[in-house]
Each structure stands twice: as C-alpha cells, then as structure tokens.
Design a protein around this motif. Structure first.
Motif, PDB file in Angstrom:
ATOM      1  N   ALA A  26       0.741  -1.283   0.029  1.00 21.78           N
ATOM      2  CA  ALA A  26      -0.027  -0.139   0.122  1.00 21.78           C
ATOM      3  C   ALA A  26       0.957   1.162   0.080  1.00 21.78           C
ATOM      4  O   ALA A  26       0.427   2.492  -0.335  1.00 21.78           O
ATOM      5  CB  ALA A  26      -0.733  -0.005   1.296  1.00 21.78           C
ATOM      6  N   GLU A  27       2.180   1.213   0.290  1.00 20.78           N
ATOM      7  CA  GLU A  27       3.078   2.171   0.384  1.00 20.78           C
ATOM      8  C   GLU A  27       3.447   2.525  -0.914  1.00 20.78           C
ATOM      9  O   GLU A  27       3.603   1.972  -1.856  1.00 20.78           O
ATOM     10  CB  GLU A  27       4.370   2.103   1.111  1.00 20.78           C
ATOM     11  N   THR A  28       3.585   4.029  -1.187  1.00 18.08           N
ATOM     12  CA  THR A  28       4.063   4.387  -2.506  1.00 18.08           C
ATOM     13  C   THR A  28       5.509   4.040  -2.681  1.00 18.08           C
ATOM     14  O   THR A  28       5.655   3.774  -3.871  1.00 18.08           O
ATOM     15  CB  THR A  28       4.281   6.233  -2.486  1.00 18.08           C
ATOM     16  N   ASP A  29       6.384   4.314  -1.835  1.00 18.39           N
ATOM     17  CA  ASP A  29       7.908   3.564  -2.134  1.00 18.39           C
ATOM     18  C   ASP A  29       7.759   2.122  -1.491  1.00 18.39           C
ATOM     19  O   ASP A  29       8.767   1.767  -1.142  1.00 18.39           O
ATOM     20  CB  ASP A  29       8.940   4.472  -1.616  1.00 18.39           C
ATOM     21  N   GLY A  30       6.773   1.297  -1.583  1.00 16.81           N
ATOM     22  CA  GLY A  30       6.851  -0.028  -0.937  1.00 16.81           C
ATOM     23  C   GLY A  30       7.702  -0.895  -1.716  1.00 16.81           C
ATOM     24  O   GLY A  30       8.182  -1.915  -0.866  1.00 16.81           O
ATOM     25  N   LYS A  31       7.954  -1.060  -3.003  1.00 21.86           N
ATOM     26  CA  LYS A  31       8.929  -1.903  -3.474  1.00 21.86           C
ATOM     27  C   LYS A  31      10.453  -1.638  -3.163  1.00 21.86           C
ATOM     28  O   LYS A  31      10.967  -2.713  -2.788  1.00 21.86           O
ATOM     29  CB  LYS A  31       8.896  -1.713  -5.144  1.00 21.86           C
ATOM     30  N   ALA A  32      10.916  -0.359  -2.840  1.00 19.22           N
ATOM     31  CA  ALA A  32      12.191  -0.301  -2.246  1.00 19.22           C
ATOM     32  C   ALA A  32      12.461  -0.694  -0.825  1.00 19.22           C
ATOM     33  O   ALA A  32      13.147  -1.305  -0.547  1.00 19.22           O
ATOM     34  CB  ALA A  32      12.535   1.348  -2.606  1.00 19.22           C
ATOM     35  N   ILE A  33      11.116  -0.245   0.098  1.00 22.00           N
ATOM     36  CA  ILE A  33      11.253  -0.638   1.244  1.00 22.00           C
ATOM     37  C   ILE A  33      11.177  -2.369   1.451  1.00 22.00           C
ATOM     38  O   ILE A  33      11.764  -2.811   2.281  1.00 22.00           O
ATOM     39  CB  ILE A  33      10.063   0.095   2.056  1.00 22.00           C
ATOM     40  N   ARG A  34      10.417  -3.008   0.607  1.00 24.57           N
ATOM     41  CA  ARG A  34      10.213  -4.356   0.597  1.00 24.57           C
ATOM     42  C   ARG A  34      11.685  -5.142   0.185  1.00 24.57           C
ATOM     43  O   ARG A  34      11.837  -6.099   0.999  1.00 24.57           O
ATOM     44  CB  ARG A  34       9.100  -4.745  -0.350  1.00 24.57           C
ATOM     45  N   LYS A  35      12.226  -4.442  -0.576  1.00 27.40           N
ATOM     46  CA  LYS A  35      13.561  -4.866  -0.960  1.00 27.40           C
ATOM     47  C   LYS A  35      14.667  -4.651   0.194  1.00 27.40           C
ATOM     48  O   LYS A  35      15.443  -5.611   0.632  1.00 27.40           O
ATOM     49  CB  LYS A  35      14.267  -4.267  -2.148  1.00 27.40           C
TER      50      LYS A  35
END
Length: 165
Positions: A21-30
C-alpha cells in the motif's frame, strides 16, 4: 493439509501487505528482504564451506564438480506472502550435474545413496558429508528469530505500521 502460521509469520505476511500500500513500498520491501536474509549469511557461508570441504575422488568427468554445483545452489530466501511465509536457508536440486538431482539432500544424509559402478552391474553405497547442512543451523533458531523480529520492527516503524506480535 492445513497450514498453521506462527504469530511471527502472520505478522510478516501482514507487513508485506502493508508495504504494497506504500508509495515507495517496492524499495522498502527490498530493504526488508535484505535485512531478513542478512543474519542467515554466516550460516550459508558455513554450509557452503562444509560441502566444499567434503572429500572428493573418482575419475575426471569433464563437467561441473558436484561439490561446487551443490554449493552454488545453497542460498538464504525470504518470502513475505503466499504459502510458506518466512526466512529459510534452502538447497535447490542440482538438475544438470550428471543426473544427480537430489545431491544436496543425499550428501547431507547419514545413509548416503546407492549408485551403479560405471561399466559393471555392481551397485555401491556412497556417503557424502552427513549433516553438513544441518549442523550450522542448529542452536541458532533464537538468534535468527530475534533478527527477523528486529528487521520487521524497523521496517514497520519506517512506514508507520504497528506489528501485532
């Protein structure tokens, strides 16, 4: 077969959903996946060195050495969604090594494996290096669990999410 998730697995799954749901979720997920796998790296290195220290013998075959192929297939994995949520060390099958798909499993087994002797009708029992995979991981479960909870907590604070452990 029913699958029961532990509290930490359920929290990790929910954190993965929150990251989507976060806008920069992909980077945080990585970053989270990197943090989750990092505590396993010393164990992975120890497992790889264990299999590489196994005695070697036999005739030259011109292909990739078995020990190197097995070591290449060992890695830490982190999964935030789906069936098997969590962090684990995994040894994948070795498809291309002289037809010995289950090499990581058989080399770890105290029973070994049976195979035919080239050019004859005889079969022999061969033993690899029993427990090369299991020993580096034993007794470290609490350490790994603590590191996973710390990584989850830091990521949750980063996105303003509250983990329910």
């Amino acid at each position: 077969m029913a699958v029961t998730l532990t509290v930490e697995q359920q929290a990790l799954k929910e954190l993965g959903r929150a990251l989507r749901a976060e806008t920069d979720g992909k980077a945080i997920r990585k970053d989270l996946i990197r943090q989750l796998k990092q505590p396993l790296q010393p164990a992975v290195t120890e497992i790889k060195s264990g299999v590489m220290s196994m005695a070697s013998g036999g005739l030259s075959h011109g292909g990739e050495p078995l020990r190197a192929a097995v070591a290449r297939k060992i890695r830490a994995e982190a999964k935030l969604s789906g069936y098997a949520v969590g962090v684990r060390v995994r040894a994948r099958k070795t498809e291309a090594v002289r037809g010995f798909r289950n090499a990581p499993k058989r080399l770890n087994s105290p029973k070994g494996w049976r195979h035919p002797v080239f050019g004859s009708d005889r079969w022999v029992q061969q033993i690899g290096k029993p427990r090369y995979f299991d020993e580096p991981l034993e007794g470290r479960k609490a350490e790994f669990r603590r590191a996973v909870i710390e990584a989850m907590d830091s990521t949750a604070r980063r996105i303003g999410y509250r983990i329910k452990l």
